[in-house]
Design a protein around this motif. Sequence first.
Motif, PDB file in Angstrom:
ATOM      1  N   VAL A  31      -1.675 -30.016  -9.537  1.00 38.27           N
ATOM      2  CA  VAL A  31      -1.730 -30.021 -10.998  1.00 38.27           C
ATOM      3  C   VAL A  31      -0.750 -31.033 -11.574  1.00 38.27           C
ATOM      4  O   VAL A  31       0.371 -31.186 -11.082  1.00 38.27           O
ATOM      5  N   MET A  32      -1.167 -31.709 -12.618  1.00 39.12           N
ATOM      6  CA  MET A  32      -0.295 -32.686 -13.273  1.00 39.12           C
ATOM      7  C   MET A  32       0.783 -32.003 -14.105  1.00 39.12           C
ATOM      8  O   MET A  32       1.899 -32.501 -14.210  1.00 39.12           O
ATOM      9  N   ASP A  33       0.448 -30.878 -14.714  1.00 40.25           N
ATOM     10  CA  ASP A  33       1.371 -30.170 -15.586  1.00 40.25           C
ATOM     11  C   ASP A  33       1.741 -28.834 -14.944  1.00 40.25           C
ATOM     12  O   ASP A  33       1.118 -27.801 -15.213  1.00 40.25           O
ATOM     13  N   GLU A  34       2.752 -28.860 -14.096  1.00 41.46           N
ATOM     14  CA  GLU A  34       3.159 -27.661 -13.355  1.00 41.46           C
ATOM     15  C   GLU A  34       3.680 -26.561 -14.272  1.00 41.46           C
ATOM     16  O   GLU A  34       3.493 -25.374 -14.009  1.00 41.46           O
ATOM     17  N   MET A  35       4.367 -26.943 -15.348  1.00 38.74           N
ATOM     18  CA  MET A  35       4.963 -25.947 -16.233  1.00 38.74           C
ATOM     19  C   MET A  35       3.897 -25.066 -16.878  1.00 38.74           C
ATOM     20  O   MET A  35       4.035 -23.844 -16.963  1.00 38.74           O
ATOM     21  N   THR A  36       2.829 -25.698 -17.329  1.00 37.69           N
ATOM     22  CA  THR A  36       1.748 -24.931 -17.943  1.00 37.69           C
ATOM     23  C   THR A  36       1.073 -24.018 -16.933  1.00 37.69           C
ATOM     24  O   THR A  36       0.805 -22.841 -17.213  1.00 37.69           O
ATOM     25  N   VAL A  37       0.791 -24.533 -15.746  1.00 35.23           N
ATOM     26  CA  VAL A  37       0.091 -23.739 -14.735  1.00 35.23           C
ATOM     27  C   VAL A  37       0.944 -22.562 -14.273  1.00 35.23           C
ATOM     28  O   VAL A  37       0.419 -21.478 -13.992  1.00 35.23           O
ATOM     29  N   PHE A  38       2.250 -22.742 -14.217  1.00 36.17           N
ATOM     30  CA  PHE A  38       3.148 -21.632 -13.886  1.00 36.17           C
ATOM     31  C   PHE A  38       2.938 -20.482 -14.876  1.00 36.17           C
ATOM     32  O   PHE A  38       2.836 -19.313 -14.489  1.00 36.17           O
ATOM     33  N   LYS A  39       2.841 -20.813 -16.165  1.00 43.26           N
ATOM     34  CA  LYS A  39       2.673 -19.777 -17.188  1.00 43.26           C
ATOM     35  C   LYS A  39       1.301 -19.114 -17.077  1.00 43.26           C
ATOM     36  O   LYS A  39       1.176 -17.888 -17.194  1.00 43.26           O
ATOM     37  N   VAL A  40       0.261 -19.923 -16.872  1.00 49.74           N
ATOM     38  CA  VAL A  40      -1.089 -19.380 -16.764  1.00 49.74           C
ATOM     39  C   VAL A  40      -1.205 -18.441 -15.571  1.00 49.74           C
ATOM     40  O   VAL A  40      -1.709 -17.314 -15.684  1.00 49.74           O
ATOM     41  N   ASN A  41      -0.720 -18.878 -14.404  1.00 48.39           N
ATOM     42  CA  ASN A  41      -0.800 -18.030 -13.214  1.00 48.39           C
ATOM     43  C   ASN A  41       0.095 -16.797 -13.338  1.00 48.39           C
ATOM     44  O   ASN A  41      -0.244 -15.721 -12.827  1.00 48.39           O
ATOM     45  N   SER A  42       1.220 -16.933 -14.018  1.00 48.83           N
ATOM     46  CA  SER A  42       2.096 -15.775 -14.218  1.00 48.83           C
ATOM     47  C   SER A  42       1.412 -14.718 -15.084  1.00 48.83           C
ATOM     48  O   SER A  42       1.503 -13.516 -14.813  1.00 48.83           O
TER      49      SER A  42
END
Length: 279
Positions: A31-42
Amino acid sequence: MLKVLKAGFYTTVQDAGRFHYRNKGVPVSGVMDEMTVFKVNSLLENEISAAVLEITMTGPTLVFEEETYMALGGAEMSATLNNLPIQNYKVYQIEVGDILSFGHLNKGFRAYLGVRGGFTSKEILGSKSYFKPITKENRLQDKDIVPYAYNKLFQPKISEIKVDSFLDDSVLIVSKAPEFELLTDKQLEEIFSKQFTVAHENNRMAYQIKETITPHEISMITSATLPGTVQLTPSGKLIVLMKDGQTTGGYPRIVQLTDKSICILAQKREGDLVSFKLV
């Protein structure tokens, strides 16, 4: 299973990335935007490395063929579920036949769709991440079927979160890279005192900067690079390597973006302004 009615401009399956193969010339991807994906998966109580759909610029139209829970994050793309507006960073329960679609891109550049348990597409070299030279699948095409996991006993503990969006952020924090000390005072002033424009040439491999700085005649052997490495060409052009960027390069590596700055840049598109700040 997820049925693709319209694939959008560039929609791919991505996870945390493909590791331990850079010595063979294979980039990390992911993923290019790790910060966003961290929130989505959390929100979905997934493993942080769970695969998501990375949706670039223009969103797809998707039909859910199994029950699940989903959440969106990142760019604001006027998403609707069964023609009703939905918001980012909120968990939605999905029924069979529900249709997710996207409209006008309002802010940012890349949105992320996560489902409970993650997408279960085929792994290659330990990752589901799409990278054209080695993966034939995992970039969505019309009429594709994308599998996903689901635990029917799942009940989300948190239904939504409020986040401090960084879609408007434009300052890229950088540290010194190996050839930083070879820059002249004039080049340093140019890099850190100006705003720069994202050029038309921007993708998952690299973001080019429209403006140039003072040219150079630095000669060096091909050396290792990373996502976030900023290279300076002899003509004075700045190139920021991204997740699918090459593993080595022959241009001076002048600064290195932080992980957060990579996420900030990943949400920029042609014409957006950025600046560099050294720490």
